[in-house]
Scaffold this motif. Structure first.
Motif, PDB file in Angstrom:
ATOM      1  N   LYS A 159      46.651  34.337  29.775  1.00  0.00           N
ATOM      2  CA  LYS A 159      46.829  35.331  30.821  1.00  0.00           C
ATOM      3  C   LYS A 159      45.606  36.239  30.924  1.00  0.00           C
ATOM      4  N   GLY A 160      44.930  36.454  29.799  1.00  0.00           N
ATOM      5  CA  GLY A 160      43.752  37.316  29.793  1.00  0.00           C
ATOM      6  C   GLY A 160      42.656  36.824  30.724  1.00  0.00           C
ATOM      7  N   GLN A 161      42.621  35.518  30.984  1.00  0.00           N
ATOM      8  CA  GLN A 161      41.599  34.960  31.861  1.00  0.00           C
ATOM      9  C   GLN A 161      41.759  35.483  33.284  1.00  0.00           C
ATOM     10  N   GLU A 180      43.430  38.129  34.121  1.00  0.00           N
ATOM     11  CA  GLU A 180      43.251  39.591  34.080  1.00  0.00           C
ATOM     12  C   GLU A 180      41.770  39.948  34.127  1.00  0.00           C
ATOM     13  N   ALA A 181      40.956  39.193  33.366  1.00  0.00           N
ATOM     14  CA  ALA A 181      39.523  39.464  33.370  1.00  0.00           C
ATOM     15  C   ALA A 181      38.944  39.223  34.759  1.00  0.00           C
ATOM     16  N   ALA A 182      39.370  38.115  35.386  1.00  0.00           N
ATOM     17  CA  ALA A 182      38.861  37.795  36.716  1.00  0.00           C
ATOM     18  C   ALA A 182      39.275  38.866  37.728  1.00  0.00           C
ATOM     19  N   ARG A 183      40.547  39.280  37.676  1.00  0.00           N
ATOM     20  CA  ARG A 183      41.016  40.304  38.612  1.00  0.00           C
ATOM     21  C   ARG A 183      40.312  41.628  38.364  1.00  0.00           C
ATOM     22  N   MET A 191      37.987  39.999  41.629  1.00  0.00           N
ATOM     23  CA  MET A 191      38.288  38.745  42.328  1.00  0.00           C
ATOM     24  C   MET A 191      39.717  38.791  42.862  1.00  0.00           C
ATOM     25  N   PRO A 192      39.917  38.393  44.123  1.00  0.00           N
ATOM     26  CA  PRO A 192      41.277  38.264  44.629  1.00  0.00           C
ATOM     27  C   PRO A 192      42.014  37.142  43.881  1.00  0.00           C
ATOM     28  N   ARG A 216      40.890  33.500  44.547  1.00  0.00           N
ATOM     29  CA  ARG A 216      39.551  33.227  44.023  1.00  0.00           C
ATOM     30  C   ARG A 216      39.614  33.069  42.495  1.00  0.00           C
ATOM     31  N   SER A 258      38.313  29.716  40.780  1.00  0.00           N
ATOM     32  CA  SER A 258      37.071  29.706  39.995  1.00  0.00           C
ATOM     33  C   SER A 258      37.315  29.769  38.495  1.00  0.00           C
ATOM     34  N   ILE A 259      38.422  30.349  38.088  1.00  0.00           N
ATOM     35  CA  ILE A 259      38.607  30.601  36.653  1.00  0.00           C
ATOM     36  C   ILE A 259      39.761  29.772  36.075  1.00  0.00           C
ATOM     37  N   PRO A 283      39.781  25.373  36.994  1.00  0.00           N
ATOM     38  CA  PRO A 283      38.822  24.568  36.220  1.00  0.00           C
ATOM     39  C   PRO A 283      39.206  24.439  34.748  1.00  0.00           C
ATOM     40  N   GLN A 284      39.733  25.515  34.168  1.00  0.00           N
ATOM     41  CA  GLN A 284      40.137  25.439  32.762  1.00  0.00           C
ATOM     42  C   GLN A 284      41.386  24.591  32.599  1.00  0.00           C
ATOM     43  N   ASP A 333      41.290  45.033  45.154  1.00  0.00           N
ATOM     44  CA  ASP A 333      40.120  44.313  44.653  1.00  0.00           C
ATOM     45  C   ASP A 333      38.847  45.132  44.813  1.00  0.00           C
ATOM     46  N   PHE A 341      38.120  44.024  27.301  1.00  0.00           N
ATOM     47  CA  PHE A 341      39.404  43.763  26.660  1.00  0.00           C
ATOM     48  C   PHE A 341      39.261  43.599  25.151  1.00  0.00           C
ATOM     49  N   ASN A 343      38.106  37.930  26.501  1.00  0.00           N
ATOM     50  CA  ASN A 343      38.446  37.245  27.751  1.00  0.00           C
ATOM     51  C   ASN A 343      37.226  36.766  28.530  1.00  0.00           C
ATOM     52  N   HIS A 365      34.715  28.214  30.177  1.00  0.00           N
ATOM     53  CA  HIS A 365      34.132  27.050  30.833  1.00  0.00           C
ATOM     54  C   HIS A 365      32.790  27.371  31.474  1.00  0.00           C
ATOM     55  N   VAL A 391      32.260  38.128  44.561  1.00  0.00           N
ATOM     56  CA  VAL A 391      32.871  39.378  45.021  1.00  0.00           C
ATOM     57  C   VAL A 391      31.831  40.262  45.706  1.00  0.00           C
TER      58      VAL A 391
END
Lengths: 264, 251
Positions: free
Chosen positions: A159-161, A163-166, A170-171, A174, A178-179, A182-183, B84, B94, B98, B102, B116
């Protein structure tokens, strides 16, 4: 006589090799190799099958599988995202679809699409002809399986992934594209390969749609010659052709996995 | 959706009567809190006191149950606001780093800049290099996160947040997952940031950092702020009984 554990392990390994050797000798010794060769490896028939088995049958099997898999992957992706949607009806719809097509034999899906659709919608034809129907049928079955695999992969990304992106602005979509996705695909590469291999074999059901000299795939091609020559050689040849698809595929995926492992 | 109108003279973060519940469990029980521009505010307290939840509410990773949060004068709790846009002005670091596993370090630092902020690749790379330099690991841009130590990963995470040119930074127990000998590197980077005038809200257990770098120290317990003030005063002469007992255990 008491044996040390290590000696006992060596003795046990020796026995295992001996059993294997005896089995091989028995099979080779007792089998009627001459008859075997005549029925399963008739050189004349092998010669006759080339080059059609490669340029037509193998090519068509790869084509049907590739199209079915591509459609199934897209469908599976959509279904997986629907399964994870906060909107209830989307989840129910996806779950129903997945359960239905996962439970149905692929055979039934093929027959239903081929004969059911023209009856249900008179005058309507599935676009793309034979390839269209094959793609649709293989994709529906494969997609239902892949949806669950993809969903599990998405949920396996921490879940942290997201959260980090947001938190970087990042919307949601997205961040998924992007995050997370792919993983997720790295995680599900092995089961997805499995699915592709299963689909390769399911593509033999395309014979249910009827075939011509140009559209025949491996299994029908083999069966055709089997009936014609009353000899099992074609089965050996097409089996090797299936392996020709799946083994390099497995190797390629293993390489890919090793590469992404290094980046982890 | 309305474009957030930033008021430059407003405090960086202002929280009014904030409540947050998870189911029946009330984690934040009416928090009033503010961080001025250029201030470093450290939040301490026992685990489960709600300090991380408060920090996560500031960029809406947790949605408050009630109350008001203003970031640079913009009410982010307003449902019509473009979250956003706000988030890209708030850097977040964090506890568990995080980083995106990849992507290479450079990929981690450029992806949000390009997607962004719509920066060109070369511009994003330039900003990323500048920030890697700042956190002291310019040689690691091609490495993947898994090949870095925890301290390096956390410094990359800080550089990633900085690459968005945020107006403020939130740190969520960012040294708690690190081996003790690696904590110092990360704290040094944070101290430099503070000295450059970055507005920071730091949830931490590092009392030394709070004393040395913090402009204000906030002690939270059981969903409320019990005490706040100048760090050296709160740490050496705590007024509240709960603060006294907490500090006697950690100092």
């Amino acid at each position: 006589m008491a044996l040390s554990p290590r000696r006992r392990a060596r003795l046990s390994r020796g026995i295992q090799y001996a059993v294997l050797l005896v089995l091989v000798v028995l099979v080779v010794g007792l089998a009627d190799l001459g008859q075997l060769q005549e029925d399963f490896l008739d050189v004349e028939i092998i010669k006759m099958m080339f080059p059609d088995v490669i340029v037509t049958a193998l090519k068509n099997t790869v084509l049907y599988t590739a199209c079915g898999f591509t459609f199934g992957l897209v469908l599976g992706m959509v279904l997986a995202l629907m399964r994870l949607s906060p909107v209830g009806p989307y989840r129910w719809l996806a779950t129903g679809f997945i359960e239905f097509f996962r439970g149905l034999p692929a055979l039934v899906v093929f027959i239903a699409l081929n004969t059911g659709v023209p009856i249900a919608f008179p005058g309507y034809e599935i676009p793309g002809g034979l390839l269209g129907v094959a793609t649709l049928a293989l994709g529906l079955v494969g997609g239902a399986y892949m949806a669950e695999t993809i969903r599990a992969g998405i949920q396996a990304v921490p879940k942290g992934q997201i959260e980090a992106a947001r938190s970087l602005g990042m919307p949601q979509t997205r961040a998924m594209r992007s995050i997370v996705i792919p993983q997720a695909f790295r995680i599900i590469l092995p089961p997805l390969t499995n699915e592709l291999i299963l689909l390769t074999k399911d593509s033999s059901l395309v014979y249910l749609l009827g075939y011509t000299l140009a559209s025949v795939e491996l299994a029908s091609f083999g069966r055709e010659i089997l009936n014609q020559e009353k000899n099992f050689t074609p089965l050996v040849v097409i089996s090797l052709c299936y392996l020709l698809i799946t083994v390099p595929l497995s190797i390629a995926v293993r390489r890919l996995e090793a590469r992404s492992e290094r980046a982890r | 959706m309305t474009e957030p109108q930033i008021k430059p003279d407003a405090p960086a973060i202002e929280v009014n009567d904030l409540h947050k519940s998870f189911g029946d469990h009330e984690v934040l029980k009416g928090i009033d809190f503010h961080v001025g521009n250029g201030e470093v505010v450290c939040v301490i307290g026992p685990s489960g006191s709600g300090k991380s939840t408060l920090l996560r509410c500031v960029n809406l990773l947790e949605v408050p149950t009630s109350g008001q949060i203003l970031v640079e004068g913009v009410e982010i709790t307003d449902p019509d606001i473009d979250v956003d846009k706000i988030r890209s002005r708030i850097g977040m670091v964090f506890q568990s780093f995080n980083l995106f596993p990849h992507l290479s370090v450079m990929g981690n630092l450029t992806i949000a800049q390009q997607r962004v902020k719509k920066r060109s690749k070369s511009e994003a790379v330039e900003v990323a290099r500048k920030n890697l330099e700042k956190v002291g690991i310019p040689e690691k841009e091609d490495a993947y996160p898994a090949h870095l130590s925890g301290g390096q990963q956390q410094r990359v995470a800080i550089a990633r947040a900085l690459s968005m040119d945020p107006d403020m930074m939130l740190f969520d127990e960012c040294t708690s997952a690190l081996d003790p000998e690696l904590v110092g590197d990360v704290l040094a980077v944070m101290k430099n940031l503070a000295n450059e005038g970055m507005t920071m809200m730091v949830v931490t257990h590092e009392m030394g950092f709070a004393r040395e770098v913090g402009d204000k120290l906030v002690f939270m317990d059981d969903g409320s702020i019990l005490e706040e003030g100048v760090p050296s005063q709160v740490l050496s002469d705590p007024q509240h009984e709960r603060t006294q007992s907490f500090l006697s255990k950690v100092l």
